[in-house]
Scaffold this active site. Structure first.
Site, PDB file in Angstrom:
ATOM      1  N   CYS A  14       8.565   0.518  -0.555  1.00 39.64           N
ATOM      2  CA  CYS A  14       7.746  -0.083   0.510  1.00 39.64           C
ATOM      3  C   CYS A  14       8.634  -0.809   1.513  1.00 39.64           C
ATOM      4  O   CYS A  14       8.186  -1.160   2.588  1.00 39.64           O
ATOM      5  CB  CYS A  14       6.716  -1.030  -0.069  1.00 39.64           C
ATOM      6  N   GLU A  70       2.737   6.327   7.104  1.00 37.84           N
ATOM      7  CA  GLU A  70       3.774   6.059   6.112  1.00 37.84           C
ATOM      8  C   GLU A  70       4.049   7.379   5.375  1.00 37.84           C
ATOM      9  O   GLU A  70       3.168   7.893   4.683  1.00 37.84           O
ATOM     10  CB  GLU A  70       3.292   5.001   5.111  1.00 37.84           C
TER      11      GLU A  70
HETATM   12  P1  NAD Z   1      -1.797   3.876  -4.716  1.00 36.19           P
HETATM   13  O1  NAD Z   1      -2.531   3.010  -3.762  1.00 36.19           O
HETATM   14  O2  NAD Z   1      -2.149   5.315  -4.792  1.00 36.19           O
HETATM   15  O3  NAD Z   1      -1.974   3.316  -6.222  1.00 36.19           O
HETATM   16  C1  NAD Z   1      -1.766   1.953  -6.515  1.00 36.19           C
HETATM   17  C2  NAD Z   1      -2.661   1.569  -7.689  1.00 36.19           C
HETATM   18  O4  NAD Z   1      -4.034   1.728  -7.309  1.00 36.19           O
HETATM   19  C3  NAD Z   1      -2.438   2.434  -8.931  1.00 36.19           C
HETATM   20  O5  NAD Z   1      -2.475   1.614 -10.068  1.00 36.19           O
HETATM   21  C4  NAD Z   1      -3.615   3.400  -8.885  1.00 36.19           C
HETATM   22  O6  NAD Z   1      -4.032   3.808 -10.182  1.00 36.19           O
HETATM   23  C5  NAD Z   1      -4.712   2.591  -8.214  1.00 36.19           C
HETATM   24  N1  NAD Z   1      -5.638   3.434  -7.433  1.00 36.19           N
HETATM   25  C6  NAD Z   1      -5.362   4.616  -6.818  1.00 36.19           C
HETATM   26  N2  NAD Z   1      -6.454   5.083  -6.185  1.00 36.19           N
HETATM   27  C7  NAD Z   1      -7.444   4.180  -6.394  1.00 36.19           C
HETATM   28  C8  NAD Z   1      -8.812   4.086  -5.982  1.00 36.19           C
HETATM   29  N3  NAD Z   1      -9.368   5.033  -5.221  1.00 36.19           N
HETATM   30  N4  NAD Z   1      -9.523   3.008  -6.354  1.00 36.19           N
HETATM   31  C9  NAD Z   1      -8.958   2.045  -7.110  1.00 36.19           C
HETATM   32  N5  NAD Z   1      -7.673   2.074  -7.533  1.00 36.19           N
HETATM   33  C10 NAD Z   1      -6.922   3.123  -7.173  1.00 36.19           C
HETATM   34  O7  NAD Z   1      -0.237   3.681  -4.411  1.00 36.19           O
HETATM   35  P2  NAD Z   1       1.002   4.456  -5.039  1.00 36.19           P
HETATM   36  O8  NAD Z   1       1.051   5.841  -4.492  1.00 36.19           O
HETATM   37  O9  NAD Z   1       1.062   4.276  -6.511  1.00 36.19           O
HETATM   38  O10 NAD Z   1       2.210   3.598  -4.426  1.00 36.19           O
HETATM   39  C11 NAD Z   1       2.752   3.820  -3.151  1.00 36.19           C
HETATM   40  C12 NAD Z   1       2.180   2.866  -2.129  1.00 36.19           C
HETATM   41  O11 NAD Z   1       2.394   1.523  -2.533  1.00 36.19           O
HETATM   42  C13 NAD Z   1       2.857   2.981  -0.774  1.00 36.19           C
HETATM   43  O12 NAD Z   1       1.890   2.889   0.240  1.00 36.19           O
HETATM   44  C14 NAD Z   1       3.790   1.782  -0.727  1.00 36.19           C
HETATM   45  O13 NAD Z   1       4.137   1.328   0.562  1.00 36.19           O
HETATM   46  C15 NAD Z   1       2.972   0.783  -1.449  1.00 36.19           C
HETATM   47  N6  NAD Z   1       3.790  -0.310  -1.957  1.00 36.19           N
HETATM   48  C16 NAD Z   1       3.672  -1.517  -1.346  1.00 36.19           C
HETATM   49  C17 NAD Z   1       4.453  -2.568  -1.768  1.00 36.19           C
HETATM   50  C18 NAD Z   1       4.336  -3.916  -1.114  1.00 36.19           C
HETATM   51  O14 NAD Z   1       4.775  -4.881  -1.710  1.00 36.19           O
HETATM   52  N7  NAD Z   1       3.751  -4.029   0.055  1.00 36.19           N
HETATM   53  C19 NAD Z   1       5.345  -2.389  -2.829  1.00 36.19           C
HETATM   54  C20 NAD Z   1       5.420  -1.145  -3.437  1.00 36.19           C
HETATM   55  C21 NAD Z   1       4.638  -0.107  -2.998  1.00 36.19           C
END
Ligand code: NAD
Length: 498
Positions: A281, A383
């Protein structure tokens, strides 16, 4: 096939919902395990044991709680190689990068060893006539953390370390893509002396998240992931009366001023843009050279560097980066690169067809470099979360500054320059949460706090640092007076300090 269940009350527990998800090795495309996806029943079981265990843990003195983290830090160090291997095999990042993931979490555990000092309250003697006033920080009760795939060790530790050190019980819902390290961390916490039931891991997807968001006994929710889900979790948690901090996606720019050392800037862009296959991120995904000459020189430097990136499985010790996490991520990233070409950006290095001999089914994407990207293009707005760097040329400093200022996201940003005035002006005016001056990935250390602005963050307290102690505790303020200090007679006027 290996089955990954849940970790509840200090024990491994099989899933009950009958739903599972495949866990892949991204380097080979093979399914290496099946992870259970929890429903309401598993979450409710975790909350029950957490509720039973939490009061005694909160009552344990803070030095005792700190000692669990001292031992845990030692165990993390002793188990570093194994943890890194488990992590890399499910995530795909290189072993050294996996160690970085673990170490950044370990540093938060070191920070919370200071919990006796961090969570102590405030006292005012004589706040009024014969009146003393004190504030204490009490645990929220049961906290929950929902984490993304890209830092399966660091981000869970960002959350559970301060929450548990503050006296809470915790339920972790890790990413279903790489669930093994979070379970191993919970086992090590038990080995470090944590009572059973204080740290529980409930695996799952949206079903488990919704169960957390609606459970009445969970007081606080911390989320890290993509922006649409962060927005959803924040809104739903708030509607259900929970405090929430939710961190979302990013599009981090690096401004390169004409006076910058271009070799340093190019090296920084390589590490920050392509390290971990761009799945950070805080990855730099947009480079903004100021002036045509800076841009031309930068492209000349970057092109051979991107072409010669070494991409391989985590077992290749010399690899700069590994595969991306899933086949879907690979297809999405390739689709966005196609879109950039359609939109008229110049694809200087094209890694779309990258193939690795012996790993033809792995989710690899070769490094890509775009030049002449403009703010209207989808590849600028979205992104990409892959090994793709976009160069947006700016005429001058003000135009360069306006790009990240106007972007939807506000996680991280950097400027490369030798000019102190420009650097100071930039750090002061930019509307982004984490700023690097000649530092490409300005992730704050554990004793400062991590968090973006704009669509990268919902809520008002950051991860780790003193913000995390505030997030995982509630303030209670006591005003006290002893009978000898009480005047006779009833007082009907609002008490003031006049
Ligand atoms: P994601 O949003 O797909 O998943 C994150 C979490 O949400 C997981 O535990 C997943 O099981 C859950 N989830 C997924 N879909 C859901 C839904 N419809 N309803 C409820 N929960 C749901 O993210 P990812 O692909 O695992 O991670 C990548 C993303 O995370 C990127 O956008 C990245 O920028 C972001 N990120 C942000 C930071 C920060 O500190 N700002 C840090 C790391 C990653």
């Amino acid at each position: 096939m290996r089955e990954i269940g849940h970790f509840i009350g200090g024990k491994h527990v099989a899933g009950k919902s009958g739903r599972t998800a495949d866990v892949f090795n991204p380097a080979t495309g093979e399914v290496q395990a099946k992870v259970a996806l929890a429903g309401d029943a598993e979450l409710a079981a975790a909350v029950e044991v957490a509720k039973a265990a939490q009061p005694a843990w909160a009552a344990a003195n803070p030095q005792r709680r700190a000692r669990v983290f001292m031992k845990f830090v030692q165990l993390l160090n002793e188990n570093m190689n194994d943890l890194a291997e488990i992590l890399s095999k499910e995530h795909g990042k290189t072993i050294e990068d996996a160690k970085g993931d673990i170490l950044r979490g370990l540093e938060v555990c070191e920070f919370v060893i200071g919990i006796p000092h961090l969570a102590k309250g405030e006292f005012t003697e004589g706040a009024g006539p014969n009146i003393d006033m004190y504030s204490m920080r009490q645990p929220v009760g049961i906290g929950a953390g929902i984490t993304p795939f890209n830092f399966p060790a660091m981000i869970p530790m960002w959350m559970f370390a301060p929450a548990i050190a503050c006296g809470n019980a915790f339920i972790l819902k890790p990413s279903e893509r790489d669930p093994s390290v979070p379970i191993r961390l919970a086992e090590l916490m038990i080995e470090a002396g944590l009572p059973a039931g204080i740290l529980n891991v409930v695996n799952g997807d949206k079903g488990a998240v919704d169960a957390i968001l609606t459970h009445p006994d969970i007081g606080a929710v911390s989320f890290v992931g993509s922006t649409p889900i962060a927005r959803y979790v924040y809104g739903t948690a708030a509607m259900n009366g929970k405090r929430a901090q939710c961190f979302g996606g990013a599009k981090n720019h690096m401004i390169i001023m004409p006076d910058a050392d271009l070799d340093q800037a190019a090296n920084a862009l390589m590490g920050a843009g392509y390290g971990s296959a761009g799945e950070r991120c805080m990855a730099i995904s947009v480079a903004v050279p100021v002036g045509e000459e800076t841009a031309n020189r930068l492209i000349d430097k970057l092109t051979p560097m991107v072409e010669s990136l070494r991409i391989g499985p985590y077992t290749d010790e010399k690899a700069d980066l590994g595969p991306v996490v899933t086949k879907e991520a690979q297809a999405r990233i390739r689709g966005l690169i196609d879109r950039g070409v359609e939109e008229g950006a110049k694809l200087v290095v094209d890694g779309r067809d990258f193939k690795l001999q012996g790993y033809e089914d792995g989710y690899f994407v070769g490094g890509c470099l775009f030049d002449h990207v403009t703010p209207e293009m989808d590849i600028y707005k979205t992104e990409i979360f892959g090994p793709v760097l976009s160069v947006v040329r700016a005429k001058n400093y003000e135009e360069a500054l306006s790009l990240p200022m106007k972007h939807e996201y506000g996680n991280g940003v950097a400027i490369y320059t030798r000019d102190g005035d420009a650097a100071r002006d930039f750090a002061s005016r930019i509307n982004i949460g984490m700023v690097g001056v000649n530092v490409p990935i300005p992730v704050p250390l554990a004793y400062h706090s991590f968090g973006g602005w704009k669509a990268s963050s919902f809520g008002d307290l950051n991860q780790h640092g003193t913000d995390s102690i505030k997030f995982w505790t509630r303030t209670k303020t006591v005003t006290s007076r002893w009978p000898s200090g009480i005047k006779d007679g009833a007082e009907f006027v609002m008490p003031t300090m006049k």
